[in-house]
Structures are given as structure tokens and as C-alpha cells.
Design a protein around this motif. Structure first.
Motif, mmCIF file in Angstrom:
data_model
loop_
_atom_site.group_PDB
_atom_site.id
_atom_site.type_symbol
_atom_site.label_atom_id
_atom_site.label_comp_id
_atom_site.label_asym_id
_atom_site.label_seq_id
_atom_site.Cartn_x
_atom_site.Cartn_y
_atom_site.Cartn_z
ATOM 1 N N ILE A 1 27.058 53.301 55.887
ATOM 2 C CA ILE A 1 26.565 54.297 56.723
ATOM 3 C C ILE A 1 25.078 53.826 57.238
ATOM 4 O O ILE A 1 24.629 54.415 58.173
ATOM 5 N N GLU A 2 24.577 52.839 56.367
ATOM 6 C CA GLU A 2 23.201 52.455 56.756
ATOM 7 C C GLU A 2 23.194 51.868 57.915
ATOM 8 O O GLU A 2 22.185 51.653 58.739
ATOM 9 N N ASP B 1 36.094 55.974 50.191
ATOM 10 C CA ASP B 1 35.898 57.366 49.911
ATOM 11 C C ASP B 1 34.345 57.526 49.480
ATOM 12 O O ASP B 1 33.626 58.480 49.609
ATOM 13 N N LYS B 2 33.846 56.569 48.841
ATOM 14 C CA LYS B 2 32.600 56.405 48.322
ATOM 15 C C LYS B 2 31.532 56.710 49.308
ATOM 16 O O LYS B 2 30.510 57.414 49.306
ATOM 17 N N GLU B 3 31.675 55.922 50.479
ATOM 18 C CA GLU B 3 30.754 55.775 51.488
ATOM 19 C C GLU B 3 30.596 57.112 52.319
ATOM 20 O O GLU B 3 29.715 57.817 52.596
ATOM 21 N N LEU B 4 32.118 57.814 52.459
ATOM 22 C CA LEU B 4 32.255 59.113 53.236
ATOM 23 C C LEU B 4 31.570 60.249 52.407
ATOM 24 O O LEU B 4 31.066 61.105 52.989
ATOM 25 N N ALA B 5 31.664 60.009 51.061
ATOM 26 C CA ALA B 5 31.171 61.070 50.080
ATOM 27 C C ALA B 5 29.702 61.089 50.277
ATOM 28 O O ALA B 5 28.839 62.192 50.235
ATOM 29 N N ARG B 6 28.853 59.977 50.530
ATOM 30 C CA ARG B 6 27.636 59.820 50.488
ATOM 31 C C ARG B 6 27.131 60.268 51.746
ATOM 32 O O ARG B 6 25.997 61.011 51.998
#
Length: 350
Positions: free
Chosen positions: A168-169, A302-307
Motif C-alpha cells: 500500500i506504500e 490479508d495483512k496489507e488489506l487490514a492495514r
């Protein structure tokens, strides 16, 4: 695109269960000659199947006495159509509040990012409840309009050029076409959002005016040919969707005889079914097409989407409520209506 296929099955099941689907009535409905003009942009595509089905149904049942002429770009551009409804030039129209949020600010609630619209059936229930809210009806009535039927748009995804944003960065500094609340969400990531009209997207991406563009996946990216010049595609970012119902002019509708109003009500579920079928068929064609064109598919963990959701969901919701409450809208009530309706719909959708 498994999720979209499941959405399609879910909404069709709901409509069938509710007894919405009806077989064509062979008998012609008699009545006066009426011709309506429907303003649209782009070209005939999946999202237009709903009102195209309504047009076909009423014209067949009346033997052409009640006809609807669709003007793709010929009656006006995307940002002009609401004004044309207000001045009685159009009787129906495509409409997206995000193209001119200052005109119907409360309607932009459906454009907020990461709303819990887990299926098309849920989305349909939420949108229909939302458009029945007195304040939303009042806001549209100021433009001589009411929402006839939602278009149940699929989740948006990006097609872009340049370095793929694999985290996402990676969106920081990118100029992105992202409407409404999705634009606010992307701004939280450091992107520079813009609301380029759909018909201008290809040129903007080609000339480098924008680095990436979001559209309902996958049909709109195919319709506006972004895959031809894009280099990458976000396969599961799913930042949200927008409220783009088909509007009707209040005065024109009130002038219709009862039998024509009945036909329009009968045609709505057929329009919904046509929409879901068109979206599903588009995905089956477009996913292989995008891959063949050389688009790099980006799948986020899933971790990126949660962030992303932590950064851009509730903070954007809270800002929207604050801004629109200051304008006199029952903003928290509208957001609660969306969230509560979605929550109540979940058990019915399995």
C-alpha cells in the motif's frame, strides 16, 4: 473473480426467492403514447443492462406506445445529466453523486470506502433502504428526481502504469482516478485523487495525467479499454464502490398512467437479473483478456488489506459524518442505516 461470481449467484437467489422474477406477459398493455429520454454516458455495457432491460420490457408490453430513447453521450455529459432532469429535458438518467458531490452531498454516503457490502444481495438491500430515506428522497427531489433502481456496481480495482504498487506504500505520490470516499481513502495513502469522468479516463491514463484509474471490476476496465495501455491491475484491493442509480424525473413519473407505472415495477427485478448476469459474463471474458494483454496482476496479503482498512475506513467515515452534519444532513443516521442494513442482511445471505 470468484467473489463477484458468488455475488451474482446470491442476488439472483434473493430475487427468485422473493418472487421478483416474472415471465413475460404476452398481452399488450394499452395506453397513451409516451416517449421518454434517458441520458447515459459511455456506450452500451454491463452496467447499462439494467435500464436497457427495463426499456425492452415496457416497449414490448405496450407495443411501443411507451418507449424510452437512450442517448449515450448524445443528451449530455456525465456531469450535466442531473441538471437536464431538473429542467425536464430528460425523464430518466444515469447518475453518480461522486461526479458532482456538491449537488447531492448526502448521496455520497454510498461512496465511502470499505463499507461492509459482502455480497450483491447485501448491496442491493442497503442501496434500496438508503434511497428510501426521507432525507435522500428530499435531496434528489430538489433536482426533480428519485432513484428508480440501483446498479449494484461491483467493487472497484485499479489499472495503472509505471512501478506496480505491490504494497500500500506503493500508492504514495501516485495520481489516481478514485471517486468519492475511495478518493479520500487513497489520499490517506499519500495518493493524489481526481474524479476524471469515465469517458476521459483512457486519454488521461495514456497522456500520463493520471498514473492509475479505478473502475468497477472488471467490466468497466474492459469497456473503457484501460487494459490496452495499462501495465498492472489490482486483483483484490476492493476499496469500495459507488452509488450510481438510474434516476427518474418525478414529474414525468407522476404523469404516467397506472398501467405504465406497474410495468416499470415489474421490469425492475428483470433489470437486476440482467445486471448480475452481465457482470458475471464480463468477468469470464475479461480476466483472461487482461492477462493476455500483459497486465501484471497484484494480489495483496490479508495483512496489507487490514492495514489499508485501518488507515482508510473508519477515519474517512468519521470525516464524512462531520462534514455532512455541518451541511445539515443527518449524516450519522445515514451511515448507521447503511451499516445496520448490511449487518441485518448477512444472515439471509448465508
Amino acid at each position: 473473480m470468484k467473489n463477484i461470481a458468488l455475488r451474482s449467484v446470491a442476488v439472483l437467489s434473493v430475487l427468485a426467492f422473493a418472487g421478483f422474477e416474472s415471465s413475460a406477459v404476452a398481452q399488450t398493455v394499452d395506453g397513451p403514447k409516451v416517449n421518454w429520454r434517458l441520458g447515459a454516458w459511455g456506450k452500451s455495457r454491463a452496467v447499462t443492462r439494467g435500464f436497457e432491460t427495463v426499456k425492452k420490457y415496457v416497449e414490448e408490453k405496450t407495443g411501443g406506445k411507451f418507449s424510452i430513447t437512450i442517448g449515450f453521450e448524445s443528451f449530455g455529459g456525465p456531469k450535466e445529466l442531473l441538471d437536464l432532469v431538473k429542467i425536464h429535458s430528460l425523464q430518466m438518467s444515469m447518475f453518480c453523486a461522486s461526479y458532482h458531490p456538491d449537488k447531492t452531498p448526502a448521496n455520497t454516503a454510498l461512496d465511502l470506502p470499505f463499507l461492509p457490502l459482502a455480497s450483491a444481495a447485501t448491496e442491493l438491500k442497503v442501496h434500496e433502504a438508503f434511497y428510501q430515506h426521507p432525507y435522500i428522497k428530499k435531496e434528489l427531489a430538489e433536482w426533480n428526481a428519485f432513484a428508480f433502481m440501483p446498479t449494484i456496481l461491483p467493487q472497484y480495482e485499479f489499472v495503472g502504469r509505471g512501478e506496480p504498487p505491490t504494497t500500500i506504500e506503493g500508492f504514495k505520490g501516485l495520481r489516481v482516478r478514485a471517486l468519492g470516499g475511495m478518493g479520500d481513502a487513497m489520499r490517506k495513502l499519500g495518493s493524489i485523487p481526481t474524479s476524471v469522468p469515465a469517458t476521459e479516463v483512457y486519454t488521461a491514463l495514456e497522456r500520463g495525467t493520471v498514473d492509475a484509474v479505478s473502475f468497477p471490476a472488471t467490466y468497466a476496465h474492459a469497456s473503457y479499454r484501460t487494459y490496452e495501455i495499462g501495465e498492472w491491475y489490482t486483483a483484490n484491493l476492493a476499496p469500495g464502490t459507488v452509488g450510481c442509480p438510474t434516476l427518474m424525473a418525478l414529474d414525468a413519473y407522476e404523469k404516467l398512467p397506472p398501467q405504465y407505472k406497474k410495468l416499470l415495477a415489474e421490469a425492475k427485478p428483470l433489470g437486476y437479473k440482467a445486471l448480475m448476469t452481465a457482470y458475471k459474463e464480463a468477468d469470464e471474458i475479461n480476466v483472461p483478456l487482461f492477462k493476455k494483454a500483459g497486465l501484471k496482476f497484484i494480489t495483496y496479503s490479508d495483512k496489507e488489506l487490514a492495514r489499508f482498512r485501518k488507515i482508510a475506513a473508519e477515519p474517512v467515515w468519521e470525516e464524512w459524518v462531520k462534514t455532512n452534519k455541518a451541511k445539515g444532513a443527518p449524516a450519522q443516521e445515514l451511515l448507521d442505516l447503511i451499516l445496520d442494513t448490511a449487518k441485518a442482511a448477512k444472515p439471509a445471505n448465508g
